[in-house]
Design a protein around this motif. Sequence first.
Motif: not given
Length: 143
Positions: A10-23, A69-75
């Motif tokens: 699901v991450l393939r080809g996507r720039n993704v930000i994973v963040f704490d949803g209660v913070c 926090n996690l950020v995936l950009i261009d793999g």
Amino acid sequence: MECLSDRFPVLRGRNVIVFDGVCVLCSAFFRFVLRHDRDRSFHFATAQSDLGEALYADLGLKRGDYETNLVLIDGRLYEELDAFAEVMRRLGWPWRAGAAARWLPGPVKRFLYRRIARNRYAMFGRRETCYVPTPELRARFLG
């Protein structure tokens, strides 16, 4: 070398930000990116989602406190202050100036990031429930 998108297609080809949803601070960062991401290049996931939990487990990160926090950009995976800096770089001017944070010495970056991350609920607050995207934003959420 296997990468995250091999294990999580699901991450393939996507720039993704994973963040704490209660913070409150983390959610504010998400909303900031959402407002300034003119190209709509970022997708999002809360750390509490099935995808977020699986990523934390896969990376050997402590689940439940979501200090990183996690950020995936261009793999490529970015964490902590480097994640913030890379997102700012991608948002363009004037926000791109925030990318200067990546040039701080490693020990300084780690100290600053971890000091805020460990105290984020006390400093900024915590929501009772995790962020739930509106119907129009659901297409940009993964997991």
